[in-house]
Design a protein around this motif. Sequence first.
Motif, PDB file in Angstrom:
ATOM      1  N   GLN A  22       0.827  -1.221   0.000  1.00 24.56           N
ATOM      2  CA  GLN A  22       0.000   0.000   0.000  1.00 24.56           C
ATOM      3  C   GLN A  22       0.849   1.254   0.000  1.00 24.56           C
ATOM      4  N   GLN A  25       2.201   1.883  -3.375  1.00 21.21           N
ATOM      5  CA  GLN A  25       1.157   2.423  -4.265  1.00 21.21           C
ATOM      6  C   GLN A  25       0.960   3.916  -4.005  1.00 21.21           C
ATOM      7  N   SER A  30       2.863   1.658  -9.812  1.00 18.68           N
ATOM      8  CA  SER A  30       1.552   1.240 -10.318  1.00 18.68           C
ATOM      9  C   SER A  30       1.569  -0.070 -11.102  1.00 18.68           C
ATOM     10  N   LEU A  35       4.125  -4.876  -8.065  1.00 16.42           N
ATOM     11  CA  LEU A  35       3.521  -4.861  -6.728  1.00 16.42           C
ATOM     12  C   LEU A  35       3.264  -6.290  -6.238  1.00 16.42           C
TER      13      LEU A  35
END
Length: 221
Positions: A22, A25, A30, A35
């Motif tokens: 998180q 992000q 992105s 991720l």
Amino acid sequence: MSESRLAGIGMTSARTRERLVQRLQEQKISNIRVLDRIRQVPRHLFVDEALASRAYEDTALPIGFGQTISQPFIVARMTEALLQGGPIERLLEVGTGCGYQTAVIAPLVTQVYTVERIVALVGRARRTLRELKIRNVNFRHDDGNVGWAARAPFEGILLTAAPQEVPPALFEQLAVGGRLIAPVGAEGRQQLMRYTKREHRIVQESLGAVSFVPLLPGLLS
Ligand code: SAH
């Protein structure tokens, strides 16, 4: 390796990792595949047990030999920057270290060729990646300043230690259309650079200020 060691508990659990994802992000990482790798790779296995509880903090940590495991944000940023611009069949990584960056990027390319000058780190990274069943990584104990000519050309080259200037051999081993990502400059004023090789020239972009250990000459056995 036991499933619980791999999955982690408490400060190394899935929930702790999710918080890290998180955070990245929020810092504008992105690429979903990048991720996902940050989520999946058990960073606590790349540091000493005494530091495992800090493995999902977004910071660099010591790994011995005066070296560090890179900050997750930087690993994500470099991986994302490298993948932009097309698929990578062969990736050259200079500075294996503990192998964390190697583990993050390995499934996103076809083959990784990684070079490290400290022999003990080569052995440790090889063992950790074997435990994680990552099998497309080729290790070499050598001075990465000379690259890995026998396996060139590379669509991607990643330096995880900072040279004052990118060694010319590395540009020579970069494929046309390939990207080279490197922290460049003296300690305290390094820039993360992306170089893209075109037919007759090299295009360069700066991706911001960073702080890496220096790229050193020669080998350490
Ligand atoms: N990629 C690692 C961080 C590596 S730290 C991670 O994911 O955490 C940088 C590494 O570069 C160190 O292990 C250092 O020994 C290595 N290094 C420095 N100079 C080098 C050279 N000339 N050739 C190969 N490796 C080098």
